[in-house]
Every structure is written in C-alpha cells, then in structure tokens.
Write an enzyme that holds these catalytic residues in place. Structure first.
Site, PDB file in Angstrom:
ATOM      1  N   ARG A 207     170.759  21.310 117.493  1.00 15.54           N
ATOM      2  CA  ARG A 207     170.345  21.772 118.821  1.00 15.54           C
ATOM      3  C   ARG A 207     171.420  22.667 119.430  1.00 15.54           C
ATOM      4  NH1 ARG A 207     167.354  16.473 119.396  1.00 15.54           N
ATOM      5  NH2 ARG A 207     169.263  15.331 119.813  1.00 15.54           N
ATOM      6  N   PHE A 223     156.516  20.664 118.034  1.00 14.27           N
ATOM      7  CA  PHE A 223     156.742  19.224 117.868  1.00 14.27           C
ATOM      8  C   PHE A 223     157.933  18.829 118.754  1.00 14.27           C
ATOM      9  CE2 PHE A 223     155.182  21.026 113.878  1.00 14.27           C
ATOM     10  CZ  PHE A 223     154.016  20.312 113.669  1.00 14.27           C
ATOM     11  N   ASP A 245     153.695  20.032 121.952  1.00 11.64           N
ATOM     12  CA  ASP A 245     153.564  18.754 121.262  1.00 11.64           C
ATOM     13  C   ASP A 245     152.139  18.257 121.482  1.00 11.64           C
ATOM     14  OD1 ASP A 245     155.852  16.484 120.222  1.00 11.64           O
ATOM     15  OD2 ASP A 245     153.855  15.710 120.715  1.00 11.64           O
ATOM     16  N   ALA A 271     150.536  20.775 125.871  1.00 13.06           N
ATOM     17  CA  ALA A 271     150.027  19.672 125.047  1.00 13.06           C
ATOM     18  C   ALA A 271     148.930  20.214 124.143  1.00 13.06           C
ATOM     19  CB  ALA A 271     149.500  18.550 125.937  1.00 13.06           C
ATOM     20  N   ASP A 291     160.071  21.562 113.796  1.00 15.94           N
ATOM     21  CA  ASP A 291     160.702  20.259 113.546  1.00 15.94           C
ATOM     22  C   ASP A 291     159.639  19.163 113.561  1.00 15.94           C
ATOM     23  OD1 ASP A 291     162.607  18.278 113.185  1.00 15.94           O
ATOM     24  OD2 ASP A 291     163.103  18.152 115.314  1.00 15.94           O
ATOM     25  N   CYS A 331     162.062  16.014 107.740  1.00 16.86           N
ATOM     26  CA  CYS A 331     162.743  14.715 107.747  1.00 16.86           C
ATOM     27  C   CYS A 331     162.085  13.749 106.765  1.00 16.86           C
ATOM     28  CB  CYS A 331     162.759  14.127 109.158  1.00 16.86           C
ATOM     29  SG  CYS A 331     161.120  13.779 109.836  1.00 16.86           S
TER      30      CYS A 331
END
Length: 387
Positions: A207, A223, A245, A271, A291, A331
């Site tokens: 970040r 995200f 998101d 959203a 991400d 991830c």
C-alpha cells in the site's frame, strides 16, 4: 511422555530438514488411540524422536510440529514464543506510526495453526488446528502476563477457520472495534464483524509503495474491502480514487476510512461486482489495483482460478491509460509464483500492449515465511508498467 506417531521407514527426511508438517501417507502407526488436538511425539521407524506437536484426525496433515527437540511443554513455552515474536515486530515497526500488525504468523513464527493480529492493544486470536484451539485460553493468559501495558482485549475468532468450534468470544475485555494506525494512516477495525481478523495487514508495504505512483493520478482500487490502497493513493495526492467491492458493507467502511483521513476528498465508493464494473465502466485509469480474494482455495479449483485471474488481468490492462501502472495480486496458496506470473503474462499477450515488470511483491515482514516451510509464502504480486 506423549503418545507416539511412528513414521514409515524413509519418511523422516522432511522432518530432519525441519519441515513442520507430518502427512498421513508418512505414518506407519500409533502407539495408542490419539484424540484430535492431543500432543504427540513423532518418531522414526527406529523409535528415534523427531519432534513434538499436535495431532489431527482431519485432513492430510496429521501432526503439526511445535518443536524438533524433546521437551516438556509448560505455560512458559507460550511466554517465550510470544515475547520472541513481539521483539521481532518491534525491530520491524515503530509503534508510534503503526500499531496494527501480525504478532504470530503460524509456521513463520514456529507455531503452526496459530494467527495473532494486534490492533492498538487489542489482540485477535485465530486457531487453524484443534490442538491450538484447545490452548487458546493459555495463550490469552500468556498475552496478559507478558504484555500488561499493551493488552485491553483478547478475542478468539476461530469459527471461520475451524468447524464445530461454536461462536467467537472474548477471552479478556469486551472491545469490538478501534481506530488503528498504519504508517500514520487511520483505519477503523472491527474484529467481531469484519472479515478475517478485521483487516488485511499483509499489504502494508505494498500500500505504501502504491503511493509512490499515485500523485495526480486517477486510481482504481478493486476488491477494496476497507479501502486500504485507496487511502494510501489519496494520501499521496491522487486526483481521483474509485473503490469497488461487491459488499456494500465493505464499500461503506472504505468510505468511512477515507473520511477519517481525508474528509471531502475526490473519492467514489461503488458497490458492484468487480468483473461487471470493469465491463460497464468506461473511465480510463492511470493506476489500477487488482487484489481479489483467494480464487483458489484447493488444488481442485486451481484451473478455474487461473482462468479467473487471467480474465481479471485482461480487464485491468484494458482499463489502463497509456503509461499506466497495474498492481496485481494473488493470495491463493495453491497458485505459486510461477503460475501467477505466467497467468498475468497470458493476459498481457491477449491485450497486445508493451508491458514491463517493475516489482515483484509479497506479504509484509510481520508475516514471515519459515525457510523450511516455503508454503508459508502465499501473497504474490506484480507491479507492471503498461505502455
């Protein structure tokens, strides 16, 4: 001293190389019936002690080793592990500017199955194995004993990582939320209602790096969850930041965190499904962050996940302005560095744009990887310069 798990001949080599997992296929037998979560000694076919850890009757990993020595475990074990981990974090971080970080990162800190995150004197514990779950109260006691000036709340949040553990609960104190600092940026964190332990701490350094590319730029953070990347972009002087998101709750939290730091800034919180947003939105961005949550949570979903990562990166690359910057991550533990790189490269080929890799990224140093346990490295990232 403890029940024994006996390995097949030749299956002791990985433990001799200090890998902390014993797989079911390596086990010859046991000396007595062993309960899930019980402490056991692991021995080779000649009855030579190899290590001691917690037994599991669920999944392919039957023992997670806490030590390769022959020792008796007392409360002092937890004290020593916690103090050692805390000492390392104090070398890595300045608590005056960052008071949210991971204190115990499973195998990386020598305690397989345990995650402990710290948010300004509030500790959130997460057990990933029954053996650790049964020790949670002892671990909480050790935290209170070792860090009396740094402990207001200890909360157990393991229901999402271990089935049949009941509800999450307070071990000490009753605080559910705080405003924590990360590089002097403020974030509202709620460990009771938030995802994981309340915040994604592993992206701190990434970040910060994003800020170096964000001045006077139009930035898209997909995200976004709590808006971490968004707020760092604005802190560096971004012209416009858009946070997307699928969760309205996440978007509201991202907007709240932006207001905590930069009230009235040029921030859009949307959203929407990210894939849908990328398809319908016609804004071109100078910097984009991809991400996503783990698309692959098991080997079975590996192929489907790689296709999702490819589609996402194609969309991201197409939405970038000339000379734009793409931060892209995975991830998913089953997607290794090479596969992730190749997937992003396949996406790049489809766009036909000239692209250079500027940085390869990973998790922060408060999420250390045990050199004997490379599986602990899970976060992969690339920074791309797209002409």
């Amino acid at each position: 001293m403890y029940p024994k798990v006996i390995l097949k001949k030749g299956k002791e080599k990985s433990i001799q190389r200090r890998h902390p997992w014993v797989f079911s296929g390596a086990v010859y037998g046991v000396t007595q019936e062993i309960n899930d979560g019980e402490m056991v000694d692991v021995v080779d076919s000649d009855n030579k002690h190899l290590g001691t850890g917690y037994f599991s009757d669920k999944g392919s990993i039957v023992v997670r080793l806490l030590t390769f020595e022959k020792e008796t475990f007392t409360e002092n074990f937890w004290n020593e592990k916690l103090q050692s981990a805390w000492e390392l974090r104090l070398k890595l971080l300045d608590l005056n500017v960052t008071n949210a970080f991971r204190v115990i990162h499973g195998e990386g800190d020598g305690i397989p199955g345990l995650i402990i995150d710290y948010y300004d004197k509030n500790w959130v514990l997460q057990a990933h194995s029954s053996g650790i779950y049964y020790q949670i109260e002892k671990i909480a006691t050790a935290i209170k004993a070792c860090f009396p000036d740094y402990c207001e709340t200890v909360y157990c949040k393991s229901s999402g990582t271990l089935p049949n553990t009941g509800t999450d609960y307070f071990l000490f104190g009753d605080k559910a939320e705080t405003v924590a600092k990360e590089n002097s940026i403020l974030f509202a964190v709620n460990w009771v209602e938030g995802q994981k332990t309340g915040f994604f701490l592993d992206q701190r350094d990434n970040r910060k790096l994003l800020g170096e590319f964000s001045k006077d730029k139009k930035v898209l953070n997909t995200f976004c969850y709590t808006g971490g990347f968004s707020i760092y972009a604005m802190s560096a002087g971004a012209e416009l930041v858009t946070s997307v998101d699928i969760s309205q709750k996440a978007v509201d939290l991202a907007a709240r965190n932006m207001e905590l730091n930069f009230p009235g800034s040029n921030h859009k919180a949307v959203a929407d499904d990210v894939f849908n947003f990328m398809k319908e939105n016609h804004q071109v961005y100078d910097v984009i962050v991809l991400d996503p949550p783990a698309f692959a949570k098991s080997i079975k979903s590996k192929h489907t996940a790689t296709q999702a990562y490819k589609r996402l990166n194609i969309a991201g690359l197409k939405a970038l302005a000339p000379k734009g910057i793409l931060f892209t991550f995975s991830c998913s533990q089953v997607i290794d560095d090479v596969l992730f790189y190749n997937t992003v490269a396949a996406a790049a080929i489809e766009t036909g744009r000239n692209i250079r890799v500027l940085h390869k990224l990973g998790q922060g140093p408060d999420h250390p990887t045990n050199i004997y346990h490379p599986e602990g490295h899970y976060l992969k990232g690339l920074i791309l310069y797209v002409e």
